[in-house]
Motif scaffolding. Structure first.
Motif, short mmCIF file in Angstrom:
data_model
loop_
_atom_site.label_atom_id
_atom_site.label_comp_id
_atom_site.label_asym_id
_atom_site.label_seq_id
_atom_site.Cartn_x
_atom_site.Cartn_y
_atom_site.Cartn_z
N THR A 143 0.70 -1.36 0.10
CA THR A 143 -0.06 -0.03 0.01
C THR A 143 0.97 1.25 0.06
N CYS A 144 1.98 1.20 0.77
CA CYS A 144 2.94 2.31 0.72
C CYS A 144 3.49 2.61 -0.48
N LYS A 145 3.90 1.55 -1.32
CA LYS A 145 4.61 1.47 -2.74
C LYS A 145 3.72 1.92 -3.59
N ALA A 146 2.36 1.43 -3.61
CA ALA A 146 1.29 1.95 -4.65
C ALA A 146 1.00 3.28 -4.41
N CYS A 147 0.78 3.88 -3.46
CA CYS A 147 0.61 5.47 -3.45
C CYS A 147 1.82 6.19 -3.52
N HIS A 148 3.02 5.62 -3.21
CA HIS A 148 4.24 6.65 -3.23
C HIS A 148 4.48 6.81 -4.72
N ASP A 149 4.30 5.66 -5.34
CA ASP A 149 4.32 5.50 -7.01
C ASP A 149 3.51 6.42 -7.38
#
Ligand code: HEC
Length: 154
Positions: A143-149
């Motif tokens: 979830t972190c990576k999806a949003c940061h991307d």
């Protein structure tokens, strides 16, 4: 009432009146950016703590649920912390892109997902199953990576 206590009470009352009077006004952009970074910093610090525990690098298994709850609580604070559009404003360093505000519904649903996955980690942590906690840490990390991307400048 002692004088010092009375003046403290007066000051507190004045602060409440002042706060309610400016509730609808925008905060200065640098403070708004610092505030949301403090909320995300809480998420990051507790993610790090969780990983160290799950990887067995520190021996505090009983602390894992607390870290996971802290992430879920910070996720609840985040919508308000990000609400003010500061795109192109202030001098405080920020990695938020303008998409946060132009695609707010998607951004907010990402925060909801963060909260849900962190709450799941808390639940698993309370069961003491570290292998399952490791798998859930992975799901949370996605979830972190999806949003940061989508919403942060690299
Ligand atoms: C829904 C979107 C979203 C999710 C989910 C999300 N982040 Fe972020 N995060 C952001 C944005 C946007 C920023 C940039 C904030 C800024 O600089 O204005 C940020 C910034 C950060 C920062 C830097 C804070 C600072 O001091 O500059 C850290 C650390 C961080 N996130 C960790 C995490 C971790 C760990 C997770 C998952 C457990 C996560 N984030 C999940 C959107 C998200």
């Amino acid at each position: 009432m002692p004088t010092s206590l009375r003046s403290w009470c007066l000051a507190a009352t004045a602060a409440v009146v002042f706060a309610s009077g400016v509730a609808l006004a925008a905060d200065d952009p640098d403070s708004a950016i610092q505030y949301r970074k403090s909320v995300m910093g809480t998420v990051g610090a507790n993610m790090k703590g969780s990983a160290l525990i799950i990887q067995g690098k520190v021996d505090f298994p009983a602390n894992l649920a607390g870290h996971a709850h802290a992430i879920a609580e910070a996720a609840k604070l985040a919508p308000a912390a990000f609400k003010q559009n500061t795109d192109g404003q202030g001098s405080e360093k920020t990695t938020s892109t303008g998409d946060v505000w132009s695609d707010w519904a998607k951004f907010e649903s990402g925060l909801k997902k963060l909260e849900e996955e962190a709450a799941k980690l808390a639940q698993i942590a309370e069961s003491g199953d570290m292998a399952a906690a490791g798998a859930q840490l992975g799901a949370l990390g996605k979830t972190c990576k999806a949003c940061h991307d989508d919403f942060r400048d690299k």
